[in-house]
Design a protein around this motif. Structure first.
Motif, PDB file in Angstrom:
ATOM      1  N   LEU A 193       0.830  -1.209   0.000  1.00 33.65           N
ATOM      2  CA  LEU A 193       0.000   0.000   0.000  1.00 33.65           C
ATOM      3  C   LEU A 193       0.862   1.255   0.000  1.00 33.65           C
ATOM      4  O   LEU A 193       0.590   2.207  -0.740  1.00 33.65           O
ATOM      5  N   ASP A 194       1.892   1.266   0.835  1.00 30.45           N
ATOM      6  CA  ASP A 194       2.780   2.426   0.908  1.00 30.45           C
ATOM      7  C   ASP A 194       3.446   2.705  -0.440  1.00 30.45           C
ATOM      8  O   ASP A 194       3.551   3.858  -0.858  1.00 30.45           O
ATOM      9  N   GLU A 195       3.872   1.635  -1.129  1.00 32.58           N
ATOM     10  CA  GLU A 195       4.512   1.815  -2.431  1.00 32.58           C
ATOM     11  C   GLU A 195       3.532   2.390  -3.451  1.00 32.58           C
ATOM     12  O   GLU A 195       3.891   3.269  -4.241  1.00 32.58           O
ATOM     13  N   ILE A 196       2.302   1.905  -3.423  1.00 34.63           N
ATOM     14  CA  ILE A 196       1.292   2.408  -4.358  1.00 34.63           C
ATOM     15  C   ILE A 196       0.977   3.868  -4.059  1.00 34.63           C
ATOM     16  O   ILE A 196       0.881   4.698  -4.972  1.00 34.63           O
ATOM     17  N   LEU A 197       0.823   4.192  -2.788  1.00 31.41           N
ATOM     18  CA  LEU A 197       0.521   5.579  -2.422  1.00 31.41           C
ATOM     19  C   LEU A 197       1.676   6.518  -2.768  1.00 31.41           C
ATOM     20  O   LEU A 197       1.452   7.662  -3.196  1.00 31.41           O
ATOM     21  N   ASP A 198       2.904   6.045  -2.619  1.00 28.86           N
ATOM     22  CA  ASP A 198       4.064   6.849  -3.031  1.00 28.86           C
ATOM     23  C   ASP A 198       4.040   7.100  -4.535  1.00 28.86           C
ATOM     24  O   ASP A 198       4.335   8.206  -4.994  1.00 28.86           O
ATOM     25  N   LYS A 199       3.684   6.072  -5.291  1.00 28.22           N
ATOM     26  CA  LYS A 199       3.604   6.204  -6.749  1.00 28.22           C
ATOM     27  C   LYS A 199       2.531   7.218  -7.131  1.00 28.22           C
ATOM     28  O   LYS A 199       2.732   8.042  -8.028  1.00 28.22           O
ATOM     29  N   ILE A 200       1.384   7.164  -6.441  1.00 23.77           N
ATOM     30  CA  ILE A 200       0.315   8.137  -6.701  1.00 23.77           C
ATOM     31  C   ILE A 200       0.811   9.542  -6.394  1.00 23.77           C
ATOM     32  O   ILE A 200       0.568  10.484  -7.150  1.00 23.77           O
ATOM     33  N   SER A 201       1.520   9.672  -5.281  1.00 25.59           N
ATOM     34  CA  SER A 201       2.040  10.978  -4.873  1.00 25.59           C
ATOM     35  C   SER A 201       3.004  11.547  -5.911  1.00 25.59           C
ATOM     36  O   SER A 201       2.991  12.740  -6.195  1.00 25.59           O
ATOM     37  N   GLN A 202       3.832  10.684  -6.483  1.00 25.09           N
ATOM     38  CA  GLN A 202       4.845  11.143  -7.432  1.00 25.09           C
ATOM     39  C   GLN A 202       4.308  11.310  -8.848  1.00 25.09           C
ATOM     40  O   GLN A 202       4.667  12.256  -9.545  1.00 25.09           O
ATOM     41  N   SER A 203       3.441  10.364  -9.274  1.00 28.51           N
ATOM     42  CA  SER A 203       3.062  10.332 -10.682  1.00 28.51           C
ATOM     43  C   SER A 203       1.567  10.450 -10.939  1.00 28.51           C
ATOM     44  O   SER A 203       1.150  10.507 -12.095  1.00 28.51           O
ATOM     45  N   GLY A 204       0.761  10.417  -9.898  1.00 28.41           N
ATOM     46  CA  GLY A 204      -0.680  10.513 -10.068  1.00 28.41           C
ATOM     47  C   GLY A 204      -1.351   9.155 -10.162  1.00 28.41           C
ATOM     48  O   GLY A 204      -0.718   8.141 -10.480  1.00 28.41           O
ATOM     49  N   TYR A 205      -2.645   9.150  -9.896  1.00 37.22           N
ATOM     50  CA  TYR A 205      -3.435   7.915  -9.892  1.00 37.22           C
ATOM     51  C   TYR A 205      -3.408   7.222 -11.245  1.00 37.22           C
ATOM     52  O   TYR A 205      -3.377   6.000 -11.324  1.00 37.22           O
ATOM     53  N   ASP A 206      -3.423   7.987 -12.308  1.00 42.65           N
ATOM     54  CA  ASP A 206      -3.476   7.415 -13.655  1.00 42.65           C
ATOM     55  C   ASP A 206      -2.209   6.634 -14.020  1.00 42.65           C
ATOM     56  O   ASP A 206      -2.209   5.867 -14.990  1.00 42.65           O
ATOM     57  N   SER A 207      -1.144   6.791 -13.240  1.00 39.99           N
ATOM     58  CA  SER A 207       0.094   6.065 -13.522  1.00 39.99           C
ATOM     59  C   SER A 207       0.062   4.633 -12.974  1.00 39.99           C
ATOM     60  O   SER A 207       0.946   3.841 -13.277  1.00 39.99           O
ATOM     61  N   LEU A 208      -0.951   4.292 -12.184  1.00 39.53           N
ATOM     62  CA  LEU A 208      -1.048   2.951 -11.609  1.00 39.53           C
ATOM     63  C   LEU A 208      -1.439   1.931 -12.668  1.00 39.53           C
ATOM     64  O   LEU A 208      -2.186   2.237 -13.593  1.00 39.53           O
ATOM     65  N   THR A 209      -0.952   0.705 -12.477  1.00 41.81           N
ATOM     66  CA  THR A 209      -1.360  -0.390 -13.346  1.00 41.81           C
ATOM     67  C   THR A 209      -2.749  -0.861 -12.899  1.00 41.81           C
ATOM     68  O   THR A 209      -3.215  -0.511 -11.804  1.00 41.81           O
ATOM     69  N   ALA A 210      -3.387  -1.661 -13.723  1.00 40.67           N
ATOM     70  CA  ALA A 210      -4.700  -2.204 -13.366  1.00 40.67           C
ATOM     71  C   ALA A 210      -4.605  -3.039 -12.095  1.00 40.67           C
ATOM     72  O   ALA A 210      -5.496  -2.990 -11.240  1.00 40.67           O
ATOM     73  N   GLU A 211      -3.520  -3.784 -11.928  1.00 38.60           N
ATOM     74  CA  GLU A 211      -3.333  -4.617 -10.737  1.00 38.60           C
ATOM     75  C   GLU A 211      -3.190  -3.745  -9.489  1.00 38.60           C
ATOM     76  O   GLU A 211      -3.724  -4.074  -8.433  1.00 38.60           O
TER      77      GLU A 211
END
Length: 54
Positions: free
Chosen positions: A26-44
């Motif tokens: 969860l922390d890694e995903i939230l960091d990714k959102i913080s840096q690149s935005g929600y749209d940068s997440l993979t479907a998984e």
């Protein structure tokens, strides 16, 4: 004489270890959102985030 014919059961990870892995993911995903935005997440990642929010 009694012979145990059962196969040894693999140890299950404790709930604490599983929770730590979930929290780390969860922390890694939230960091990714913080840096690149929600749209940068993979479907998984989006699915994992959705399930973790329940």
């Amino acid at each position: 004489m009694h012979v145990n014919t059962r196969k040894p059961v693999a140890k299950r990870e404790s709930k604490i270890v599983v929770k730590d892995k979930t929290q780390q993911q969860l922390d890694e995903i939230l960091d990714k959102i913080s840096q690149s935005g929600y749209d940068s997440l993979t479907a998984e990642e989006k699915e994992f985030l959705f399930k973790a929010g329940k």
